[in-house]
Scaffold this motif. Structure first.
Motif, PDB file in Angstrom:
ATOM      1  N   THR A 100      42.950  96.572  75.823  1.00  0.00           N
ATOM      2  CA  THR A 100      41.576  97.059  75.705  1.00  0.00           C
ATOM      3  C   THR A 100      40.637  95.859  75.642  1.00  0.00           C
ATOM      4  OG1 THR A 100      41.665  97.145  73.278  1.00  0.00           O
ATOM      5  CG2 THR A 100      42.271  99.151  74.482  1.00  0.00           C
TER       6      THR A 100
ATOM      7  N   ALA B  15      36.239  99.210  68.255  1.00  0.00           N
ATOM      8  CA  ALA B  15      37.560  98.750  68.654  1.00  0.00           C
ATOM      9  C   ALA B  15      38.624  99.321  67.735  1.00  0.00           C
ATOM     10  CB  ALA B  15      37.630  97.219  68.633  1.00  0.00           C
TER      11      ALA B  15
ATOM     12  N   SER C 290      42.735  93.602  72.894  1.00  0.00           N
ATOM     13  CA  SER C 290      44.108  93.909  72.504  1.00  0.00           C
ATOM     14  C   SER C 290      45.014  93.457  73.636  1.00  0.00           C
ATOM     15  CB  SER C 290      44.294  95.404  72.243  1.00  0.00           C
ATOM     16  OG  SER C 290      44.185  96.155  73.436  1.00  0.00           O
TER      17      SER C 290
ATOM     18  N   ARG D 170      38.782 103.005  63.272  1.00  0.00           N
ATOM     19  CA  ARG D 170      38.061 102.236  64.276  1.00  0.00           C
ATOM     20  C   ARG D 170      37.148 101.224  63.601  1.00  0.00           C
ATOM     21  NH1 ARG D 170      41.068 104.572  67.117  1.00  0.00           N
ATOM     22  NH2 ARG D 170      40.719 105.483  69.180  1.00  0.00           N
TER      23      ARG D 170
ATOM     24  N   ASN E  72      36.819  94.928  74.264  1.00  0.00           N
ATOM     25  CA  ASN E  72      35.736  95.410  73.424  1.00  0.00           C
ATOM     26  C   ASN E  72      34.690  94.326  73.239  1.00  0.00           C
ATOM     27  OD1 ASN E  72      37.285  97.963  72.529  1.00  0.00           O
ATOM     28  ND2 ASN E  72      38.657  96.297  71.949  1.00  0.00           N
TER      29      ASN E  72
END
Length: 528
Positions: free
Chosen positions: A484, A450, A501, A439, A486
């Protein structure tokens, strides 16, 4: 003990089979098979030695129930599904340096051919003509050669050109002043190179950054009468623009060993263009090169199958059997951090620092450092891997620092990668969740959490209301799904970072639209 079995499925120097046998392997040489025949046969083998003809697809890998290693005699591995091979636990190796001299010499040969118009003169003479007055060449002595790419092959071309009493200038984002002095070349930016060079040779991989590096705009703005040689990768030159520049006389001549699409169509627009020379991807086609890569791949595969040694692997680092399980997630994290900072930090980067603290500080740091360097340099070289990355970094003059902290920080384990840029140090940091999930936790001083995977979009923006909605609306209207979302910021209302993403790669058009969104400072498409 049963000997490892190796299949040589492409034509290769006979001494390769001898090396396998001498080093304790059983070897079969069976070439020219159809994909179906290879699929039926491959399950019996531990190792597969190939060149470019054999296609190692998912179907082949699914059938290769005993396969442990694939070795490519040569550089390019486009014919191997490396991600799937990695998922199946198969090591993929290549021989990245076996063709270097041969490719460099081919570039020099094409430069001579351009300078003296040898192919046209030969054709007309053999046709019964005697066109002595129709060919007026140029000398190479005292001319300026511009290298686009000053790595292994580029440096060999430079040394040969200096022997011809040429002046050599070079553009390479990774070339340091010290390395340039060592090579005997002058380091310049790309526009300067094109404005000064009489001849240009290309020695760079094909990446998003280098595709059409010789664009129409750059060709038209180059020194009038420039001559261009490409023995590296197709796609580095705008071929349609090159044709127009040859016809106008802006480019005095061009010699290509590679094309964007190979083989090129019979009606390719460059065919028949004035002062154009081409060869059918012969850069590696010498007896010596083919012997070298065949022997090297045999030595590497045999060493791996018999002794467990890993050399020039593209998907695993050098590791002992005891270290591998513990280090593997750390190396995955390190490679992603190196790739991230390499994609985001531009300019002449001369120093990189890898810091480890917490649990990471107790591990063998060499594979972690190699993984960072492999990720960092991948955008500049398509032959880099965790084994040769430290060597390539040293060759390019990159100063690498490894720092181990015994302190305990906010995370149980942490890896930080820092590069020195013209704007000052830039760093990214990451940790492991659950001891195995990499991560990102910090990017350029901004805290963010992220996962780094697949296609991503990086944005630096002003932290103001409505920004997230504008970006989401743009992507939605473009039919791009967000995986995603972030966020991170330095302070309320200050500079913020957005890392998304995505389910698919962004097109240049979408990136251009994102740059126009109110509040955007920086937009960058990332790939992991």
């Amino acid at each position: 003990m049963t000997k490892p079995r190796v299949l040589i499925s492409d034509k290769m120097d006979p001494n390769a089979a001898r090396i396998f046998e001498e080093r304790g392997c059983d070897v079969d040489v069976i070439t020219g098979e159809t994909p179906e025949q290879l699929i039926a046969r491959i399950g019996d083998y531990d190792g597969l030695a190939i060149r470019s003809s054999t296609k190692v697809t998912k179907a082949v890998l699914d059938a290769a129930t005993n396969l442990k290693v694939i070795g490519r005699a040569g550089i390019g591995v486009d014919n191997v599904d490396i991600p799937y091979a990695s998922a199946k636990g198969v090591v993929v190796m290549n021989t990245p340096f076996g063709n270097s001299i041969t490719t460099a010499e081919h570039a020099i040969a094409l430069m001579f051919a351009l300078a003296r118009q040898i192919p046209d003169a030969n054709a007309q003479t053999q046709a019964g003509l005697w066109p002595k007055s129709g060919f007026m060449g140029v000398e190479l002595t005292n001319k300026t050669l511009g290298l686009i790419g000053a790595g292994n092959i580029g440096s060999i071309v430079a040394s040969r050109a200096l022997g011809l009493r040429m002046k050599v200038i070079a553009y390479d984002p990774f070339l340091t002043e010290d390395r340039a002095v060592e090579m005997g070349v002058e380091k310049v930016d790309l526009d300067t190179l094109l404005s000064r060079a009489d001849f240009v040779t290309l020695h760079t991989p094909l990446t998003d950054e280098t595709r059409n590096i010789l664009s129409r705009e750059r060709l038209e703005g180059a020194k009038k009468g420039i001559r261009i040689i490409n023995c590296a990768r197709g796609g580095l030159i705008d071929e349609a623009a090159l044709k127009d520049c040859l016809e106008s006389g802006q480019v005095a001549g061009a010699a290509l060993d590679v094309f964007e699409t190979e083989p090129p169509a019979k009606d390719h627009p460059l065919f028949g263009a004035p002062n154009f020379i081409c060869t059918p991807h012969l850069g590696a086609s010498t007896t010596e090169a083919q012997v070298n890569v065949a022997l090297q791949v045999a030595e590497q595969l045999a060493d791996y199958l018999v002794n467990g040694g890993v050399t020039n692997a593209l998907n695993v680092p050098s590791l002992s059997a005891e270290e591998a399980p513990k280090l593997r997630p750390y190396m995955a994290l390190a490679e992603k951090l190196g790739s991230l900072v390499g994609q985001l930090a531009h300019g002449n980067l001369t120093h990189i620092s890898i810091e480890r603290e917490g649990a990471a500080a107790e591990l063998n740091g060499k594979p972690i450092t190699a993984a960072v360097l492999a990720g960092f340099m991948r955008r500049y070289s398509d032959t880099v891997n965790m084994v040769n990355a430290p060597f390539l970094a040293k060759e390019r003059g990159l100063d690498v620092s490894e720092i181990r902290h015994e302190r305990e920080g906010a995370f149980n384990t942490l890896i930080r990668v820092t590069v020195e840029t013209a704007q000052g140090p830039r760093s990214v940091a990451g940790t492991l969740f659950g001891n195995d999930a990499p991560r990102l936790v910090e990017i350029f001083g901004i805290g963010i959490e992220a996962e780094l995977a697949g296609h991503m979009l990086y944005i630096v923006n002003d932290d103001k209301p409505g920004f997230i909605g504008r970006i989401g609306t743009l992507l939605g209207a473009s039919g791009i799904n967000i995986g995603t979302f972030n966020l991170g910021r330095r302070e309320a209302g200050g500079e913020a970072v957005l890392l998304l993403s995505l389910d698919e790669a962004l097109t240049p058009e979408v990136i251009a639209e994102a740059e126009k969104v109110e509040g955007v400072k920086t937009v960058k498409a990332l790939a992991f």
